[in-house]
Design an enzyme around this catalytic site. Structure first.
Site, mmCIF file in Angstrom:
data_model
loop_
_atom_site.group_PDB
_atom_site.id
_atom_site.type_symbol
_atom_site.label_atom_id
_atom_site.label_comp_id
_atom_site.label_asym_id
_atom_site.label_seq_id
_atom_site.Cartn_x
_atom_site.Cartn_y
_atom_site.Cartn_z
ATOM 1 N N MET A 338 0.840 -1.163 -0.122
ATOM 2 C CA MET A 338 -0.036 -0.169 -0.005
ATOM 3 C C MET A 338 0.920 1.479 0.225
ATOM 4 O O MET A 338 0.515 2.102 -0.698
ATOM 5 C CB MET A 338 -1.091 0.100 0.982
ATOM 6 C CG MET A 338 -2.068 -1.049 1.326
ATOM 7 S SD MET A 338 -3.245 -0.921 -0.242
ATOM 8 C CE MET A 338 -4.231 0.527 0.343
ATOM 9 N N ASP A 357 11.110 2.868 5.003
ATOM 10 C CA ASP A 357 10.833 1.358 5.578
ATOM 11 C C ASP A 357 11.962 1.036 6.564
ATOM 12 O O ASP A 357 12.776 2.052 6.984
ATOM 13 C CB ASP A 357 10.859 0.595 4.223
ATOM 14 C CG ASP A 357 9.697 -0.771 4.568
ATOM 15 O OD1 ASP A 357 10.118 -1.398 5.340
ATOM 16 O OD2 ASP A 357 8.905 -0.518 3.929
ATOM 17 N N VAL A 414 2.446 0.583 8.029
ATOM 18 C CA VAL A 414 3.444 -0.490 8.277
ATOM 19 C C VAL A 414 2.386 -1.749 8.482
ATOM 20 O O VAL A 414 1.057 -1.662 8.080
ATOM 21 C CB VAL A 414 4.095 -0.224 9.303
ATOM 22 C CG1 VAL A 414 5.176 0.781 8.813
ATOM 23 C CG2 VAL A 414 3.593 0.034 10.642
ATOM 24 N N GLU A 416 -0.030 -4.565 9.778
ATOM 25 C CA GLU A 416 -1.309 -4.574 10.614
ATOM 26 C C GLU A 416 -1.180 -4.957 11.921
ATOM 27 O O GLU A 416 -1.792 -6.155 12.086
ATOM 28 C CB GLU A 416 -2.620 -5.122 9.660
ATOM 29 C CG GLU A 416 -3.962 -4.645 10.393
ATOM 30 C CD GLU A 416 -4.423 -3.311 10.114
ATOM 31 O OE1 GLU A 416 -3.481 -2.260 9.818
ATOM 32 O OE2 GLU A 416 -5.557 -2.980 10.255
ATOM 33 N N LYS A 421 2.894 -0.733 15.043
ATOM 34 C CA LYS A 421 2.457 0.681 14.686
ATOM 35 C C LYS A 421 2.710 1.572 15.630
ATOM 36 O O LYS A 421 3.133 2.738 15.757
ATOM 37 C CB LYS A 421 0.848 0.659 14.450
ATOM 38 C CG LYS A 421 0.486 -0.138 13.246
ATOM 39 C CD LYS A 421 -0.886 0.361 12.530
ATOM 40 C CE LYS A 421 -1.465 -0.482 11.372
ATOM 41 N NZ LYS A 421 -0.610 -0.026 10.120
ATOM 42 N N SER A 443 -6.615 -0.766 8.282
ATOM 43 C CA SER A 443 -7.809 -1.479 7.534
ATOM 44 C C SER A 443 -8.813 -2.008 8.825
ATOM 45 O O SER A 443 -9.946 -1.988 8.602
ATOM 46 C CB SER A 443 -7.679 -2.226 6.520
ATOM 47 O OG SER A 443 -6.659 -3.266 6.665
ATOM 48 N N HIS A 464 -7.901 5.773 4.895
ATOM 49 C CA HIS A 464 -7.937 4.511 4.366
ATOM 50 C C HIS A 464 -8.209 4.585 3.133
ATOM 51 O O HIS A 464 -9.210 4.791 2.406
ATOM 52 C CB HIS A 464 -9.001 3.624 5.162
ATOM 53 C CG HIS A 464 -9.340 2.328 4.760
ATOM 54 N ND1 HIS A 464 -10.525 1.717 4.619
ATOM 55 C CD2 HIS A 464 -8.354 1.332 4.714
ATOM 56 C CE1 HIS A 464 -10.337 0.467 4.453
ATOM 57 N NE2 HIS A 464 -9.288 0.172 4.407
HETATM 58 P P1 NAD Z 1 2.815 -4.853 3.459
HETATM 59 O O1 NAD Z 1 3.350 -5.975 4.207
HETATM 60 O O2 NAD Z 1 3.106 -5.004 2.069
HETATM 61 O O3 NAD Z 1 3.756 -3.697 3.592
HETATM 62 C C1 NAD Z 1 4.042 -3.194 5.002
HETATM 63 C C2 NAD Z 1 5.428 -2.557 4.725
HETATM 64 O O4 NAD Z 1 5.698 -2.019 6.231
HETATM 65 C C3 NAD Z 1 6.635 -3.661 4.582
HETATM 66 O O5 NAD Z 1 7.137 -2.914 3.556
HETATM 67 C C4 NAD Z 1 7.494 -3.388 5.894
HETATM 68 O O6 NAD Z 1 8.780 -3.688 5.522
HETATM 69 C C5 NAD Z 1 7.258 -2.256 6.467
HETATM 70 N N1 NAD Z 1 7.453 -2.307 7.881
HETATM 71 C C6 NAD Z 1 7.013 -3.007 8.618
HETATM 72 N N2 NAD Z 1 7.683 -2.709 10.001
HETATM 73 C C7 NAD Z 1 7.989 -1.454 9.855
HETATM 74 C C8 NAD Z 1 8.712 -0.852 10.579
HETATM 75 N N3 NAD Z 1 9.089 -1.056 12.222
HETATM 76 N N4 NAD Z 1 9.212 0.421 10.126
HETATM 77 C C9 NAD Z 1 9.023 0.556 8.920
HETATM 78 N N5 NAD Z 1 8.635 0.060 8.168
HETATM 79 C C10 NAD Z 1 7.896 -1.292 8.476
HETATM 80 O O7 NAD Z 1 1.285 -4.530 3.927
HETATM 81 P P2 NAD Z 1 0.343 -3.519 3.191
HETATM 82 O O8 NAD Z 1 -0.591 -4.519 2.654
HETATM 83 O O9 NAD Z 1 0.865 -2.641 2.409
HETATM 84 O O10 NAD Z 1 -0.607 -2.848 4.432
HETATM 85 C C11 NAD Z 1 0.001 -1.768 5.090
HETATM 86 C C12 NAD Z 1 -0.988 -1.182 5.719
HETATM 87 O O11 NAD Z 1 -2.186 -0.984 4.913
HETATM 88 C C13 NAD Z 1 -1.647 -1.947 6.848
HETATM 89 O O12 NAD Z 1 -2.193 -1.122 8.012
HETATM 90 C C14 NAD Z 1 -3.015 -2.600 6.061
HETATM 91 O O13 NAD Z 1 -4.154 -3.100 7.030
HETATM 92 C C15 NAD Z 1 -3.427 -1.390 5.347
HETATM 93 N N6 NAD Z 1 -4.363 -1.703 4.305
HETATM 94 C C16 NAD Z 1 -4.147 -2.456 3.348
HETATM 95 C C17 NAD Z 1 -4.896 -2.873 2.197
HETATM 96 C C18 NAD Z 1 -4.517 -4.084 1.120
HETATM 97 O O14 NAD Z 1 -5.337 -4.180 0.270
HETATM 98 N N7 NAD Z 1 -3.416 -4.526 1.488
HETATM 99 C C19 NAD Z 1 -5.829 -1.869 2.196
HETATM 100 C C20 NAD Z 1 -6.014 -0.796 2.839
HETATM 101 C C21 NAD Z 1 -5.231 -0.887 3.904
#
Ligand code: NAD
Length: 736
Positions: A338, A357, A414, A416, A421, A443, A464
């Site tokens: 995302m 990241d 980051v 979920e 977080k 989410s 969101h």
């Molecule tokens: P993802 O796993 O693809 O990405 C998460 C990123 O966060 C990774 O690149 C990871 O390296 C990084 N990360 C983790 N810990 C970290 C830290 N301590 N410091 C810095 N970076 C860190 O996940 P995603 O699907 O992109 O989801 C991210 C957020 O977006 C979540 O809260 C999720 O609920 C929300 N979201 C996801 C979707 C979806 O369709 N996937 C839709 C809406 C919202």
């Protein structure tokens, strides 16, 4: 002759009157009552002026015109309701007279006796295209920005100012039907190939070419007014038409399941009109147009898909007292699936982005995603290579939080996970400048709880996004209990900057969109468990107007996500929170590695391309199957729509969604809720709350308490109220 508000008229030495349409204070020309009055006067004056040989009409804006001002059509609805209350016998007659205004004006132009040429310099849509079609000549610029369309069907109406008659008298019938029933856009070259414009020239040649057409002796008569005119392909009574017409309604039904009365009306107008003299054909079109304007579909679609969408996009929910936010830099923490695409859409809006990241490598991976998105856009010709490079130069990947020290807004994306977080929020907070806003893209986690990790919960908000971020037009802005006006205003300014439509919702598990989506998927689980064949579930959904069946949708969002959400709900809310049969179904799939599209198997199997996905045959072995002929498709359709609409009503009752426009627009942009209904609450208002409550009671009797109407709905049914009446968005604004 320059005493018009919306037009400038200048006649040159050759007797060519150049009419430049340039509405003051508007970025785009639209057809209003005043514009029609002035055009009417211009026709009279140019006809009466012996010095005028012919007229060239063009635009003073970068686009030609967006077409009729739909607010004018909305006013027709209001008038119709008032007239019907006063004088039902004559209300439709009045509507019929009003709907003929634009069509009559264009016919007057077409038969005025002097040649008119439309010089189309940019986007030319709807009524403006119909105006151009009534001109005797049409010259278009070959600039990329020139697009033609009759998109009315997308808001529940159709081209009712001669479009359904002129297009099939110029283009071949099949192309004409295809263009009008889908509302699709044409490039200038395509419009020329379809015979809808006469010439395509370089922008600087536009006016000279239009003048030359007149000076070369352009006849001031439409082809259909000439004796012996025949439509391309010969009209209705030809072997080609005998192939086309029996199939046309069937194709339309396959594409739209009979849900769009305006699309069917286009077919009728063309079929009947092509058999009639032109003047009579226009009357037939006018009658169908009057009929369509009285449909619930037209009313609801114009309200949600045009009026409300615009109002929300312009910040209807923005606290007016807060100064507009400037974005000199936006930080995004978490450069994953995302975060990377959020970075891309932010940079695409011209805003510098820092993409953070855990380490440089992970941040670089996020930027690589942006590079791929840019490469795709360049290949498709959506942006130039230079603009793509400029966009990418705005994105800085790093692991150094210090880069956030001058950010105006930081969006956390980051994992979920509450603990991750929390740690990330604390790191951001340590460098964030005073007054900057911190947002989370969570989410599922309540914003109120996440805000507690921040030093200033009033400056914390949820933004969101939906996946794929670069395509989905909606964002949900979530208010935690302590979110302040400045955080809300900043979030809305940011969403406006990246050209998406926001809805503002209060904090709750699943917010608004996902609560509705999981009801939709849950109802499909119930159907599967009852033994409804999976193909019937998916087809019933599409027949109800949903773009994607619930099982297919579950595969897209991932079946293991449903599993995780169930687990979290059980942990947080106790055993009553999840239907054990649903948990059992999802567990079976997950244990079998059927996680959805990402694992190439879920409710569907995804064989390597070019083979198409197909429903997993093993689904029918999970539960004893019912016979399709014993099932009522109408009830399946009702169950899928009602369960979503009921959830939307619950969110209103709980104070999560406070404005019906947001429930409607959010449901269409968020998950494609049957657009012909105008959205979840318009679906209820459209049939009447009383009828909806009776339908819920019936379904509850057969399928369970989840369909029981809520106290709010019962109260509204008893009082004869609607959502737009009881929760009047305009009343509230007036009171505020
Ligand atoms: P993802 O796993 O693809 O990405 C998460 C990123 O966060 C990774 O690149 C990871 O390296 C990084 N990360 C983790 N810990 C970290 C830290 N301590 N410091 C810095 N970076 C860190 O996940 P995603 O699907 O992109 O989801 C991210 C957020 O977006 C979540 O809260 C999720 O609920 C929300 N979201 C996801 C979707 C979806 O369709 N996937 C839709 C809406 C919202």
């Amino acid at each position: 002759m320059t005493d018009y508000k919306n037009f400038n008229v200048e006649t040159d030495a050759d007797g060519i009157a150049l009419v430049t349409w340039d509405m003051p204070g508007k970025s785009m020309n639209v057809i209003t009552v005043e514009v029609m009055d002035e055009l009417d006067a211009i026709i009279d004056r140019t006809v009466a002026d012996g010095a005028v040989k012919g007229v060239v009409i063009t635009s003073g804006k970068s686009s030609f015109s967006g077409g009729a001002d739909l607010s004018m059509i909305k006013a027709l609805f209001t008038l119709q309701v008032e007239e019907k209350a006063k004088d039902p016998a004559h209300a439709v007659e009045k509507l019929f007279a009003l709907t003929g205004r634009m069509s009559g004006l264009f016919r007057k132009l077409e038969t005025c006796g002097k040649p008119w040429v439309s010089a189309i310099n940019g986007t030319c849509m709807g009524g403006a295209f119909e105006l151009s079609l009534a001109c005797h000549g049409r010259v278009a610029s070959n600039a990329k920005s020139v697009k033609f369309a009759l998109p009315e069907v997308k808001v529940g109406i159709f081209p009712g100012a001669g479009g359904t008659q002129r297009v099939p008298r110029l283009a071949n019938t099949q192309d004409a039907l295809q263009m009008m029933t889908t509302g699709s856009s044409l490039s200038a070259a395509r419009a020329k190939a379809m015979n809808l414009v006469h010439q395509v020239v370089a922008p600087e040649e536009l006016i000279p070419a239009a003048r030359k057409m007149i000076l070369d002796g352009l006849k001031p008569m439409a082809p259909w007014d000439e004796k012996g005119f025949k439509a391309p392909g010969g009209g209705i009574w030809t072997p080609a038409a005998a192939q086309l017409w029996p199939a046309a309604p069937a194709i339309l039904r396959r594409e739209s399941a009979g849900n769009y009365p305006a699309a069917l009306a286009i077919l009728k107008c063309v079929y009947e009109g092509l058999q009639l003299p032109f003047g009579t054909a226009l009357k037939v079109e006018q009658r169908y147009f009057t009929h369509i304007l009285q449909t619930t579909e037209a009313f609801s679609m114009i309200r949600s898909l045009f009026i409300s969408m615009q109002e929300l996009g312009k910040g209807a929910r923005r606290p007016a007292a807060v100064p507009r936010a400037e974005f000199r830099k936006v930080g995004i923490v978490g450069a994953g699936f995302m975060g990377a695409s959020i970075g891309y859409v932010t940079a695409a809006a011209g805003i510098p982005v820092v993409l953070i990241d855990r380490d440089q490598e992970a941040a670089d991976k996020g930027k690589a995603v942006c590079e791929n998105l840019v490469a795709g856009s360049v290949t498709k010709g959506r942006i130039s290579k230079e603009d793509g490079e400029k966009l990418l130069s705005l994105i800085t990947p790093t692991a150094d939080y210090a880069a956030l020290s001058d950010a105006d807004l930081v969006i956390e994306a980051v994992f979920e996970d509450r603990e991750v977080k929390k740690a990330v929020t604390e790191k951001i907070q340590a460098v964030l400048p005073e007054g900057a806003i911190l947002a989370s893209n969570t989410s599922t986690l309540p914003i109120t709880g996440l805000a507690k990790n921040s030093k200033c919960p009033d400056q914390f908000v949820g933004i969101h996004f939906f996946s794929p971020v670069e395509k989905m037009m909606l964002t949900e802005v979530i208010l935690g209990e302590e979110t302040g006006d400045r955080a809300l205003a900043t979030a809305l300014d940011y969403v406006a900057a990246i050209k998406k439509t926001p809805i503002v919702v209060n904090d709750t598990r699943g917010f608004y969109v996902n609560r509705c989506v999981f009801r939709y998927i849950g109802e499909a689980y119930d159907m599967l468990i009852e033994g409804v064949p999976a193909a019937m579930i998916e087809n019933a959904a599409k027949m109800a107007g949903m773009p994607v069946g619930p099982l297919s949708l579950n595969d897209e969002v991932a079946v293991d996500l449903s599993y995780k959400i169930f687990k979290a709900a059980l942990a947080d809310l106790g055993p009553e929170a999840v239907d054990p049969r649903h948990m059992d179904l999802v567990t079976r799939l997950v244990e079998d590695g059927r996680l959805g599209r990402k694992s190439a198997k879920g409710f569907y199997d995804y064989p390597p391309k070019p083979a198409k996905k197909r429903l997993w045959p093993g689904l029918k072995d999970l539960y004893p199957q019912q016979k399709p002929e014993d099932l009522d498709v109408k009830v399946l359709k009702e169950r899928l729509l009602v369960t979503i609409a009921l959830e939307a009503a619950r969110t209103v009752e709980e104070g999560i969604v406070t404005d019906p426009r947001e429930a409607d627009v959010g449901s269409i942009l968020g998950f494609g809720f049957a657009p012909y209904t105008g959205g979840t609450l318009s679906y209820i208002d459209g049939m009447g709350v009383k009828t909806f409550v009776a339908l819920c009671d019936k379904l509850a009797g057969s399928y369970g308490d989840r369909f029981k109407p809520t106290p709010l709905l019962r109260d509204m049914a008893a009082k004869g109220e609607t959502f737009y009446g009881r929760f009047d968005p305009y009343g509230k604004k007036a009171a505020a």
